[in-house]
Scaffold this motif. Structure first.
Motif, PDB file in Angstrom:
ATOM      1  N   MET A 100       0.835  -1.176   0.000  1.00  0.00           N
ATOM      2  CA  MET A 100       0.000   0.000   0.000  1.00  0.00           C
ATOM      3  C   MET A 100       0.886   1.248   0.000  1.00  0.00           C
ATOM      4  O   MET A 100       1.828   1.342   0.765  1.00  0.00           O
ATOM      5  N   ASP A 101       0.574   2.218  -0.862  1.00  0.00           N
ATOM      6  CA  ASP A 101       1.389   3.415  -0.933  1.00  0.00           C
ATOM      7  C   ASP A 101       0.727   4.601  -0.242  1.00  0.00           C
ATOM      8  O   ASP A 101       1.195   5.730  -0.352  1.00  0.00           O
ATOM      9  N   THR A 102      -0.362   4.364   0.462  1.00  0.00           N
ATOM     10  CA  THR A 102      -1.036   5.439   1.181  1.00  0.00           C
ATOM     11  C   THR A 102      -0.603   5.437   2.641  1.00  0.00           C
ATOM     12  O   THR A 102      -0.320   4.390   3.208  1.00  0.00           O
ATOM     13  N   GLY A 103      -0.551   6.625   3.228  1.00  0.00           N
ATOM     14  CA  GLY A 103      -0.153   6.738   4.621  1.00  0.00           C
ATOM     15  C   GLY A 103      -1.292   7.144   5.524  1.00  0.00           C
ATOM     16  O   GLY A 103      -1.068   7.759   6.572  1.00  0.00           O
ATOM     17  N   SER A 104      -2.522   6.798   5.131  1.00  0.00           N
ATOM     18  CA  SER A 104      -3.684   7.206   5.922  1.00  0.00           C
ATOM     19  C   SER A 104      -4.771   6.151   5.828  1.00  0.00           C
ATOM     20  O   SER A 104      -4.737   5.263   4.970  1.00  0.00           O
ATOM     21  N   TYR A 105      -5.756   6.285   6.713  1.00  0.00           N
ATOM     22  CA  TYR A 105      -6.923   5.402   6.675  1.00  0.00           C
ATOM     23  C   TYR A 105      -7.983   5.897   5.701  1.00  0.00           C
ATOM     24  O   TYR A 105      -8.744   5.096   5.152  1.00  0.00           O
ATOM     25  N   TYR A 106      -8.033   7.220   5.478  1.00  0.00           N
ATOM     26  CA  TYR A 106      -9.039   7.799   4.585  1.00  0.00           C
ATOM     27  C   TYR A 106      -8.410   8.881   3.728  1.00  0.00           C
ATOM     28  O   TYR A 106      -7.450   9.548   4.154  1.00  0.00           O
ATOM     29  N   ALA A 122      -7.873   0.593   6.209  1.00  0.00           N
ATOM     30  CA  ALA A 122      -9.096   0.608   7.025  1.00  0.00           C
ATOM     31  C   ALA A 122      -9.860  -0.700   6.959  1.00  0.00           C
ATOM     32  O   ALA A 122     -10.919  -0.825   7.578  1.00  0.00           O
ATOM     33  N   SER A 123      -9.343  -1.697   6.248  1.00  0.00           N
ATOM     34  CA  SER A 123     -10.104  -2.930   6.037  1.00  0.00           C
ATOM     35  C   SER A 123     -10.261  -3.720   7.324  1.00  0.00           C
ATOM     36  O   SER A 123      -9.403  -3.707   8.206  1.00  0.00           O
ATOM     37  N   ASP A 168      -1.672  -9.055  14.423  1.00  0.00           N
ATOM     38  CA  ASP A 168      -2.109  -9.715  13.192  1.00  0.00           C
ATOM     39  C   ASP A 168      -1.869 -11.221  13.226  1.00  0.00           C
ATOM     40  O   ASP A 168      -2.252 -11.942  12.297  1.00  0.00           O
ATOM     41  N   SER A 169      -1.255 -11.728  14.302  1.00  0.00           N
ATOM     42  CA  SER A 169      -1.195 -13.178  14.481  1.00  0.00           C
ATOM     43  C   SER A 169      -2.528 -13.727  14.977  1.00  0.00           C
ATOM     44  O   SER A 169      -2.770 -14.933  14.922  1.00  0.00           O
ATOM     45  N   VAL A 170      -3.395 -12.848  15.480  1.00  0.00           N
ATOM     46  CA  VAL A 170      -4.723 -13.224  15.948  1.00  0.00           C
ATOM     47  C   VAL A 170      -5.796 -12.844  14.936  1.00  0.00           C
ATOM     48  O   VAL A 170      -6.759 -13.581  14.725  1.00  0.00           O
ATOM     49  N   TRP A 171      -5.625 -11.676  14.298  1.00  0.00           N
ATOM     50  CA  TRP A 171      -6.641 -11.108  13.405  1.00  0.00           C
ATOM     51  C   TRP A 171      -6.045 -10.777  12.040  1.00  0.00           C
ATOM     52  O   TRP A 171      -4.915 -10.297  11.958  1.00  0.00           O
ATOM     53  N   PRO A 172      -6.814 -10.955  10.964  1.00  0.00           N
ATOM     54  CA  PRO A 172      -6.397 -10.445   9.661  1.00  0.00           C
ATOM     55  C   PRO A 172      -6.860  -8.995   9.484  1.00  0.00           C
ATOM     56  O   PRO A 172      -7.427  -8.391  10.388  1.00  0.00           O
ATOM     57  N   GLY A 173      -6.626  -8.447   8.293  1.00  0.00           N
ATOM     58  CA  GLY A 173      -7.159  -7.140   7.952  1.00  0.00           C
ATOM     59  C   GLY A 173      -6.131  -6.031   7.966  1.00  0.00           C
ATOM     60  O   GLY A 173      -5.177  -6.043   8.745  1.00  0.00           O
ATOM     61  N   GLY A 174      -6.330  -5.052   7.080  1.00  0.00           N
ATOM     62  CA  GLY A 174      -5.401  -3.938   6.952  1.00  0.00           C
ATOM     63  C   GLY A 174      -5.317  -3.077   8.187  1.00  0.00           C
ATOM     64  O   GLY A 174      -4.238  -2.579   8.534  1.00  0.00           O
ATOM     65  N   TYR A 175      -6.454  -2.876   8.870  1.00  0.00           N
ATOM     66  CA  TYR A 175      -6.424  -2.036  10.061  1.00  0.00           C
ATOM     67  C   TYR A 175      -5.547  -2.661  11.146  1.00  0.00           C
ATOM     68  O   TYR A 175      -4.680  -1.990  11.716  1.00  0.00           O
ATOM     69  N   ILE A 176      -5.769  -3.936  11.441  1.00  0.00           N
ATOM     70  CA  ILE A 176      -4.979  -4.607  12.478  1.00  0.00           C
ATOM     71  C   ILE A 176      -3.499  -4.592  12.110  1.00  0.00           C
ATOM     72  O   ILE A 176      -2.633  -4.377  12.971  1.00  0.00           O
ATOM     73  N   ALA A 177      -3.181  -4.792  10.834  1.00  0.00           N
ATOM     74  CA  ALA A 177      -1.784  -4.808  10.400  1.00  0.00           C
ATOM     75  C   ALA A 177      -1.115  -3.446  10.559  1.00  0.00           C
ATOM     76  O   ALA A 177       0.119  -3.362  10.609  1.00  0.00           O
ATOM     77  N   ASP A 181       1.273   4.694  12.995  1.00  0.00           N
ATOM     78  CA  ASP A 181       2.011   5.758  12.325  1.00  0.00           C
ATOM     79  C   ASP A 181       1.196   6.403  11.208  1.00  0.00           C
ATOM     80  O   ASP A 181       1.659   7.366  10.588  1.00  0.00           O
ATOM     81  N   LEU A 182       0.010   5.882  10.944  1.00  0.00           N
ATOM     82  CA  LEU A 182      -0.801   6.396   9.844  1.00  0.00           C
ATOM     83  C   LEU A 182      -1.614   7.614  10.264  1.00  0.00           C
ATOM     84  O   LEU A 182      -2.032   7.729  11.420  1.00  0.00           O
ATOM     85  N   ASP A 183      -1.855   8.508   9.316  1.00  0.00           N
ATOM     86  CA  ASP A 183      -2.791   9.606   9.528  1.00  0.00           C
ATOM     87  C   ASP A 183      -4.213   9.078   9.426  1.00  0.00           C
ATOM     88  O   ASP A 183      -4.487   8.103   8.704  1.00  0.00           O
ATOM     89  N   LEU A 184      -5.134   9.744  10.123  1.00  0.00           N
ATOM     90  CA  LEU A 184      -6.531   9.362   9.985  1.00  0.00           C
ATOM     91  C   LEU A 184      -7.061   9.775   8.619  1.00  0.00           C
ATOM     92  O   LEU A 184      -7.685   8.971   7.900  1.00  0.00           O
ATOM     93  N   VAL A 185      -6.823  11.024   8.218  1.00  0.00           N
ATOM     94  CA  VAL A 185      -7.282  11.547   6.929  1.00  0.00           C
ATOM     95  C   VAL A 185      -6.092  12.183   6.225  1.00  0.00           C
ATOM     96  O   VAL A 185      -5.397  13.021   6.806  1.00  0.00           O
ATOM     97  N   ALA A 186      -5.862  11.821   5.000  1.00  0.00           N
ATOM     98  CA  ALA A 186      -4.727  12.350   4.245  1.00  0.00           C
ATOM     99  C   ALA A 186      -4.891  13.848   4.008  1.00  0.00           C
ATOM    100  O   ALA A 186      -5.938  14.315   3.545  1.00  0.00           O
TER     101      ALA A 186
END
Length: 268
Positions: A1-7, A21-22, A139-148, A170-175
């Protein structure tokens, strides 16, 4: 992923989720945690556009989210309005829509701020600071981009139904948009239901249908402390209860109602 934010913002009211955010139950859905923070961000933006009109300085002291349906990993719109205006006490409602359908409804109480330091007290003890702790790969317990995307650091070894841990990202909430410390904090709180699992998520489902947060002071810093207990009842309901911390100590409480059921064979 080349984005540094959730939204990523589309316009003043619409946002596009990134793969970060997945969700944990379904990668085609949004994890609710960053969406909750996005709702607070929308409330902040709404309040910033209003004239002060002599209002006292107010603080968001409670926010409750009801999750109304599937949170598709798709463009969302957030509508905000005051449903109980006031100069010292105010109730704000925000609705998140996906494909023109309400999927989250939130209500936030804003209370007047003042100096009550002379009588402040009653909160539990501070947690061991995160800098002194090792990371735990959630992420050893849960999958998904958010957990990772998370840095999770347990204060004590995680136990079924009982874990205390720090969470950060380390991600921004909104770019490209300034986001308040409160919105960034709320964006991590829903993680609580995933750090103290009572049963493996590969065999049982226990998603929360709501999230309610009460604050006795405004959180600050990039770390969210979650002192969490999960209880499953005998008839399909559960509750996740959390004492919320920041780096200075306790800031409030969170509650999540769970619907508990075994995973069907076609879901495994």
């Amino acid at each position: 992923m080349d984005t540094g934010s959730y939204y990523e913002p589309i316009d003043d009211h619409r946002y596009k989720p990134t793969p970060h955010a997945s969700g944990a139950w379904d990668p085609a859905e949004q994890h609710f945690s960053p969406l909750g923070g996005l709702v607070v961000h929308a409330i902040d933006r709404h309040l910033a556009t209003r004239p002060h009109d002599g209002r006292s300085l107010q603080a968001l002291s409670r926010i409750s989210f009801d999750i109304l349906g599937r949170l598709a990993l798709d463009e969302c719109e957030i509508q905000v309005e005051a449903i109980r205006p006031g100069r010292t006490i105010e109730l704000i409602e925000a609705v998140a829509l996906i494909a023109d359908r309400p999927v989250v409804r939130a209500r936030a109480w804003l209370l007047a701020s003042g100096d009550t330091s002379a009588v402040a007290g009653g909160a539990p003890r501070e947690l061991t600071p995160p800098d002194a702790l090792d990371s735990w790969p959630l992420d050893s317990v849960w999958p998904g981009g958010y957990i990772a995307s998370l840095d999770t650091r347990p204060v004590t070894p995680p136990q079924p139904g009982r874990t205390t841990a720090w969470v950060s990202t380390d991600l921004d909430l909104v770019a490209g948009e300034p986001v308040s410390p409160l919105a960034s904090y709320v964006a991590l709180v829903d993680t609580a239901n995933g750090i103290a699992v009572r049963q493996p998520p590969s065999a049982w489902m226990f998603p929360n249908v709501d999230l309610t947060l009460h604050f006795h002071r405004r959180p600050r810093g990039r770390w969210v402390g979650l002192d969490t207990t999960v209880v499953f009842g005998p008839t399909g309901q559960g509750v996740t209860s959390t004492v919320l911390h920041d780096i200075d100590g306790p800031v409030g409480h969170a509650q999540q109602m769970l619907t508990v059921r075994p995973l069907r064979q076609d879901q495994q």
